[in-house]
Design a protein around this motif. Structure first.
Motif, PDB file in Angstrom:
ATOM      1  N   UNK A 119      -6.310  -0.256 -11.111  1.00 47.49           N
ATOM      2  CA  UNK A 119      -6.111  -0.817  -9.784  1.00 47.49           C
ATOM      3  C   UNK A 119      -4.939  -0.178  -9.048  1.00 47.49           C
ATOM      4  N   UNK A 120      -3.864   0.115  -9.773  1.00 49.70           N
ATOM      5  CA  UNK A 120      -2.632   0.426  -9.064  1.00 49.70           C
ATOM      6  C   UNK A 120      -2.276   1.909  -9.046  1.00 49.70           C
ATOM      7  N   UNK A 121      -3.197   2.756  -9.523  1.00 49.91           N
ATOM      8  CA  UNK A 121      -2.926   4.199  -9.493  1.00 49.91           C
ATOM      9  C   UNK A 121      -1.596   4.512 -10.139  1.00 49.91           C
ATOM     10  N   UNK A 122      -1.354   3.815 -11.267  1.00 53.92           N
ATOM     11  CA  UNK A 122      -0.205   4.074 -12.113  1.00 53.92           C
ATOM     12  C   UNK A 122       1.122   3.615 -11.526  1.00 53.92           C
ATOM     13  N   UNK A 177       9.543  -3.354 -10.665  1.00 47.63           N
ATOM     14  CA  UNK A 177       8.440  -2.505 -10.232  1.00 47.63           C
ATOM     15  C   UNK A 177       8.973  -1.145  -9.819  1.00 47.63           C
ATOM     16  N   UNK A 178       8.084  -0.180  -9.806  1.00 49.68           N
ATOM     17  CA  UNK A 178       8.377   1.166  -9.325  1.00 49.68           C
ATOM     18  C   UNK A 178       7.438   1.450  -8.163  1.00 49.68           C
ATOM     19  N   UNK A 179       8.004   1.697  -6.992  1.00 50.38           N
ATOM     20  CA  UNK A 179       7.201   1.951  -5.808  1.00 50.38           C
ATOM     21  C   UNK A 179       7.292   3.420  -5.425  1.00 50.38           C
ATOM     22  N   UNK A 180       6.193   4.027  -4.993  1.00 47.51           N
ATOM     23  CA  UNK A 180       6.256   5.413  -4.523  1.00 47.51           C
ATOM     24  C   UNK A 180       7.076   5.506  -3.245  1.00 47.51           C
ATOM     25  N   UNK A 181       7.670   6.658  -3.015  1.00 47.25           N
ATOM     26  CA  UNK A 181       8.552   6.832  -1.861  1.00 47.25           C
ATOM     27  C   UNK A 181       7.833   6.621  -0.538  1.00 47.25           C
ATOM     28  N   UNK A 182       6.553   6.953  -0.493  1.00 50.26           N
ATOM     29  CA  UNK A 182       5.833   6.894   0.770  1.00 50.26           C
ATOM     30  C   UNK A 182       5.098   5.573   0.993  1.00 50.26           C
ATOM     31  N   UNK A 183       5.357   4.540   0.149  1.00 48.81           N
ATOM     32  CA  UNK A 183       4.620   3.287   0.310  1.00 48.81           C
ATOM     33  C   UNK A 183       5.139   2.522   1.527  1.00 48.81           C
ATOM     34  N   UNK A 214       0.322  -3.018  -1.333  1.00 48.43           N
ATOM     35  CA  UNK A 214       0.888  -1.979  -0.480  1.00 48.43           C
ATOM     36  C   UNK A 214      -0.153  -1.642   0.581  1.00 48.43           C
ATOM     37  N   UNK A 215       0.263  -1.669   1.856  1.00 48.30           N
ATOM     38  CA  UNK A 215      -0.664  -1.402   2.968  1.00 48.30           C
ATOM     39  C   UNK A 215      -1.886  -2.321   2.897  1.00 48.30           C
TER      40      UNK A 215
END
Length: 481
Positions: free
Chosen positions: A391-394, A412-418, A467-468
């Motif tokens: 679901x979460x693309x890692x 949690x770890x969020x991608x920079x572009x989220x 996210x989004x």
């Protein structure tokens, strides 16, 4: 906009997996009857793989981990052996197979490309009553040595030293007494593995063979072995000194642990006896619930009439006060094979071990079972990390402690572009009871209150990372109020 129906479907899926489940396993059918097993990252990709020996068919089966517990079966025909270990035999970094058969002790070199070279004989087997206990570097030369013992006359144990050049030296330490149980680990401060020995016949007692640079020195721990013939080495109090556990096989509903504390300088203090409903053998000594303290998993006959003919796995939680409390009991299949054992290793990358069960008829003796750690030391029948990774693309998200009574921290770890990251807390009906905007954060505490600041009732809840307006993860929480 978030699809509320999808949330409800996912929550329903997770609700159907109880927090403390009794029939909790993923079952794999092998074409052969399994005997021994070991977890090892043989291809050095960062994920533990599983090796299973099937001596009746001269086959070793690899369950290669493709990531997050997605297993792909590979059969290695004509590789024979009963017990199986993986460790470094030669100069490369890849672990090699160490095993044995009627012809003797042999190893197969890892070719670094997913396969293994032809077998190389370590030493012929003089008789059929030698058992290999472990493969470990005893003399600190960087190569795996082999600890073994003879369980029929002539009794004794020995070490086959790996010289590092493809040759081995057998150092058999003869003894006039039986050596029934050996365990090996660090017991003093010299970084050389020591050996814990239980003998039960001619000179019954428990001994420690300290592995000094110039040879072994023996120390008697106690000479009235009674029923304490089974032993294990474990750091009970998390002080980086290994302690000792002795136990008796269960012949009734009681299972006794005798605990010894390592006080350094080769001094061990008796901490007393604790009796628990448990089983016949301690198989797993590792941190099962993520609190930093080693716990215990045992296989046992079940003494309950309602589950007759089914054995159980008992999970004991380390209370951090020199005792163990029963955390979970998992009913497994009827004992069928002569090699019923438990093995452990992290398969899905969450840092907590799964359990592998062999030797039970569930539904046939050719099946193995994998029990997935849900993050709390309980085990469930589905790899929740794999579901979430799909679901979460890692993306990474985890709550600790879980279960909790006052507050839990969700990291949690969020991608920079989220964009627009939101953490939602749901009840079992899929209704959002608390929402947090988490942009720029790495963690968020939840104290068990709803949007109005009122304490919610105890029970199962779920936390979801979006996210989004897309659901990226959904996980389970247990709130004890």
């Amino acid at each position: 906009m978030i699809d509320s129906n999808k949330i409800k479907v996912l929550i329903l899926f997770l609700i159907l997996i109880p927090f403390s489940i009794c029939n909790s396993q993923t079952i794999y059918k092998l074409p052969y009857t399994p005997y021994g097993a070991v977890f090892s990252d043989y291809d050095l990709d960062g994920d533990n793989d599983i090796f299973i020996s099937c001596p009746s068919s001269d086959t070793i089966v690899i369950l290669r981990n493709m990531g997050y517990g997605d297993l792909e079966r590979i059969d290695l025909p004509y590789l024979t052996g009963t017990f199986i270990f993986l460790d470094k035999v030669n100069d490369d970094d890849y672990p090699d197979i160490i095993t044995g058969c009627f012809e003797g002790l042999i190893y197969y070199l890892n070719d670094g490309a997913g396969g293994f070279d032809e077998n190389y004989q370590i030493i012929p087997r003089d008789h059929d009553h030698i058992r290999v206990e472990d493969a470990i570097d005893m003399n600190i030369n960087g190569y795996a040595d082999i600890l073994y013992y003879a369980f029929l006359p002539p009794y004794g144990w020995g070490i086959i030293y790996n010289n590092g050049d493809g040759t081995f030296t057998d150092d058999f330490i003869h003894s006039s007494e039986s050596t029934e149980y050996l365990n090996i680990d660090l017991l003093n401060n010299d970084n050389r593995p020591d050996i814990l020995i239980s003998s039960t016949l001619v000179q019954p007692g428990v001994y420690i063979a300290y592995n000094y640079n110039n040879g072994f020195v023996f120390d008697t721990l106690f000479d009235h072995i009674e029923f304490w013939k089974m032993n294990a080495i474990i750091d009970i109090d998390n002080d980086n000194d290994n302690d000792l556990i002795f136990y008796k096989p269960a012949v009734s509903v009681d299972f006794f642990f005798l605990l010894y504390e390592n006080q350094d300088n080769e001094i061990f203090i008796n901490k007393g006896i604790t009796a628990k409903k448990c089983g016949t053998r301690v198989d797993i000594l590792t941190d099962l619930d993520g609190d930093g303290y080693q716990d215990i998993a045992c296989v046992s006959p079940t003494f309950e009439q309602s589950v007759a003919q089914k054995d159980s796995i008992y999970i004991f939680h380390n209370t951090q006060n020199w005792s163990f409390e029963l955390l979970d009991q998992i009913h497994i299949g009827k004992y069928k094979n002569y090699s019923e054992r438990l093995y452990s290793g992290d398969l899905n990358g969450d840092g907590l071990p799964e359990l592998l069960v062999t030797g039970y008829e569930n539904p046939t003796k050719s099946h193995i079972q994998i029990l997935w750690n849900d993050g709390t030391g309980h085990f469930v029948d589905s790899n929740l990390v794999a579901v979430n990774e799909h679901l979460n693309n890692r993306l990474r998200i985890v709550a600790f402690p879980n279960p909790f009574s006052e507050k839990t921290t969700i990291t949690f770890e969020l991608p920079e572009d989220c964009k627009n990251p939101v953490l939602n807390i749901y009840n079992i009906y899929g209704k959002i009871i608390r929402q947090y905007i988490i942009a720029g954060k790495k963690s968020q505490q939840w104290n068990g209150t709803n949007t109005n600041g009122k304490k919610v009732s105890g029970g199962i809840y779920f936390y979801s990372l979006t996210v989004n307006n897309k659901i990226m993860s959904i996980n389970k929480l247990l709130f004890i109020n």
